[in-house]
Each structure stands twice: as structure tokens, then as C-alpha cells.
Design an enzyme around this catalytic site. Structure first.
Site, PDB file in Angstrom:
ATOM      1  N   ARG A   1      -5.319   5.624  -6.624  1.00 25.81           N
ATOM      2  CA  ARG A   1      -5.046   6.893  -7.118  1.00 25.81           C
ATOM      3  C   ARG A   1      -4.982   7.423  -9.019  1.00 25.81           C
ATOM      4  O   ARG A   1      -5.209   8.197  -8.771  1.00 25.81           O
ATOM      5  CB  ARG A   1      -3.781   7.221  -6.484  1.00 25.81           C
ATOM      6  CG  ARG A   1      -3.992   7.194  -4.883  1.00 25.81           C
ATOM      7  CD  ARG A   1      -2.748   7.274  -4.141  1.00 25.81           C
ATOM      8  NE  ARG A   1      -2.391   6.961  -2.471  1.00 25.81           N
ATOM      9  CZ  ARG A   1      -2.859   7.528  -1.809  1.00 25.81           C
ATOM     10  NH1 ARG A   1      -3.461   8.382  -1.935  1.00 25.81           N
ATOM     11  NH2 ARG A   1      -3.142   7.023  -0.553  1.00 25.81           N
TER      12      ARG A   1
ATOM     13  N   LEU B   1       0.990  -0.800  -0.219  1.00 19.55           N
ATOM     14  CA  LEU B   1      -0.231   0.026   0.009  1.00 19.55           C
ATOM     15  C   LEU B   1       0.981   1.764   0.226  1.00 19.55           C
ATOM     16  O   LEU B   1       1.967   0.999   0.490  1.00 19.55           O
ATOM     17  CB  LEU B   1      -0.783   0.037   1.421  1.00 19.55           C
ATOM     18  CG  LEU B   1      -2.089  -1.089   1.215  1.00 19.55           C
ATOM     19  CD1 LEU B   1      -2.688  -0.772   2.811  1.00 19.55           C
ATOM     20  CD2 LEU B   1      -2.947  -1.404   0.154  1.00 19.55           C
ATOM     21  N   ASP B   2       0.959   2.407  -0.474  1.00 21.24           N
ATOM     22  CA  ASP B   2       1.507   3.503  -0.966  1.00 21.24           C
ATOM     23  C   ASP B   2       1.532   4.018   0.067  1.00 21.24           C
ATOM     24  O   ASP B   2       1.029   4.089   1.390  1.00 21.24           O
ATOM     25  CB  ASP B   2       0.818   4.895  -1.588  1.00 21.24           C
ATOM     26  CG  ASP B   2       0.325   4.091  -2.982  1.00 21.24           C
ATOM     27  OD1 ASP B   2       1.410   3.237  -3.451  1.00 21.24           O
ATOM     28  OD2 ASP B   2      -0.839   4.593  -3.270  1.00 21.24           O
ATOM     29  N   ALA B   3       2.300   5.071   1.008  1.00 22.21           N
ATOM     30  CA  ALA B   3       3.288   5.222   2.258  1.00 22.21           C
ATOM     31  C   ALA B   3       1.438   5.662   2.693  1.00 22.21           C
ATOM     32  O   ALA B   3       0.974   5.354   3.827  1.00 22.21           O
ATOM     33  CB  ALA B   3       3.794   5.968   2.513  1.00 22.21           C
TER      34      ALA B   3
END
Ligand code: URA
Length: 250
Positions: free
Chosen positions: A196, A109-111
Site C-alpha cells: 500500500r 496481512l492488514d485487516a
């Protein structure tokens, strides 16, 4: 216990393949050559088993979930990175779960993305869960910039059909609007920053992204930063979700 002719239960070769004994074909050969027993009796091809109750053995050794394997479900908070070690010494998801045995996140998962992340030392399951051909569903809730207005029907249609996010068109997705500007998006792929980029491409940049489901796994009670071990049923349901050959699921 299940009757071998009963339509209930899972095919024995599928159960064995999901537990890492080889492809379904290899497992069928193991059955045909008499190496597999169910509840003490030599199994024949076509046997179905109830993984909850039936005792399956290969060459006399029980086939179960290996006791050295651990499976943690973490609710990742924003700001924590998903790699095992961060080059900038930021906190990682691995820092949030027990250090021993060493586990690794299944995918990323992205930060800034929050929500459910699986960590395990089961390499075979990790491989299958992250293999695009198995297409395990991942569900997200994305809050997008929409000035409080609903997302346009055109944008929703494009998100559903597939969006060219630069490195190709995304596969069809399930997309619903929970409330104006809050989308529920189910995808089968795991491209870098996919949700996103999908939303941005159709003109609605994401302001908050939370993963709410990984295949059969959900948990609304874990608070950000909390983790728990999966129970046996959950491990089994994950194994089941990625059973067989990759091409079987296409
Ligand atoms: N899609 C994204 O954009 N980010 C994630 O972390 C996961 C899916």
C-alpha cells in the site's frame, strides 16, 4: 532411493538443517561423527537424499515432519485481523481455523487485505519464513486508483527499482500490469503495509489488495474464509524455500 554420488536429491546437511537440527555446519559435524543414517547405512558427508523416499535417521530416530505440527493455508477475507487476539474483539484469522492445536499466523496481512495466509504451530518455520534475510517471495494483486488508465511507466519503474516509503527504500520488486490499474507485485520483504505504501508513494493508492502466493504456495480454489491443511509436498517445499543459513540466501 538415491545413489549417494548422484547429483539428484538434496544435500543431507541441508535437509537436517531445514528440519531444525541446527546450522548446516552442525549438521555436517553430525554426519561426520557417524550419527546419521540413510536407509539403514551410516551416511558420509556429500550424501544426497530424496526426501520423498529415503529414510533418514539421527541417533536412530527418524527425521520427518513432526506429527504434532499443523500447517493451514487460509484465504483471509477483508475485515478480519491477522493477530492471534484482537484488542477490540474483532474476528481474527485464528477464529477461522481449528482452535486446537493453537496456531499463529505467519506474518500479517492488514485487516483490509485479502488472500493467502499461513497459520502454523511450527515456530522454526515461522521464524524462517518471516526472517527478512530468507527473503521469501510474496505475490500480490493490487488494484489501484488510476481512473481506468494504465499506471505510468515512470511509476512502474520506481516500484520495480525501489521506493522510499518513509522508513527506507524498498528492495527491487517484480511488477507487472495485468490490466489497466491492476498490478501484480512480487516482494521479498514484509514491512508494515508495504505494498500500500509503495503504490501510494508513486501516486496510485491501493483500493483492493489480495495476496496470491507465499513462496511456493498458491491456491486459486479456496474461497474467502476457507482454509485447508498443507499437504506433505507443500510443507516440504516451504521447508526447502527457507533451508540453510540466512546468509546463504543473500
Ligand atoms: N502489503 C500491504 O500493504 N498490506 C498487506 O497486508 C501486505 C502487504
Amino acid at each position: 532411493m538415491t545413489d549417494g554420488d548422484s547429483p539428484q536429491g538434496e544435500r543431507l546437511q541441508k535437509v537436517l538443517a531445514a528440519r531444525g537440527w541446527g546450522s548446516r555446519r552442525v549438521c555436517e559435524e553430525m554426519i561426520e561423527s557417524g550419527r546419521v543414517r540413510v536407509n539403514g547405512e551410516t551416511a558420509v558427508l556429500g550424501r544426497r537424499v530424496d526426501v520423498e523416499r529415503d529414510v533418514v535417521e539421527v541417533d536412530g530416530a527418524p527425521v520427518g515432519i513432526r506429527p504434532d505440527l499443523v500447517y493451514y493455508l487460509l484465504n483471509k477475507p477483508a475485515g478480519v485481523v491477522s493477530t492471534a487476539k484482537d484488542t477490540h474483539d474483532r474476528e481474527t484469522v485464528v477464529d477461522l481455523v481449528p482452535a486446537e492445536p493453537r496456531v499463529y499466523p505467519v506474518g500479517r496481512l492488514d485487516a483490509e487485505t485479502e488472500g493467502l495466509l499461513l497459520l502454523t504451530n511450527d515456530g522454526e518455520l515461522t521464524f524462517r519464513l518471516t526472517h527478512p534475510k530468507f527473503g521469501v517471495e510474496k505475490e500480490y494483486v493490487a488494484q489501484v486508483e488510476s481512473d481506468g488508465r494504465p499506471v505510468s511507466r515512470e511509476a512502474l519503474a520506481v516500484l520495480r527499482k525501489g521506493v522510499d516509503i518513509g522508513d527506507g527504500v524498498t528492495s527491487p520488486a517484480e511488477v507487472g500490469e495485468l490490466q489497466p490499474g491492476v498490478l501484480r507485485i512480487v516482494i521479498h520483504e514484509g514491512r508494515n503495509r508495504q505494498v500500500r505504501r509503495m503504490c501510494e508513494t508513486v501516486g496510485y493508492p491501493v483500493v483492493r489488495l489480495v495476496r496470491t502466493r507465499i513462496g511456493p504456495l498458491v491456491d486459486k480454489s479456496l474461497r474467502p474464509g476457507e482454509w485447508r491443511s498443507l499437504n506433505l509436498d507443500e510443507v516440504r517445499s516451504l521447508i526447502e524455500a527457507v533451508a540453510g543459513e540466512p546468509s546463504d540466501t543473500l
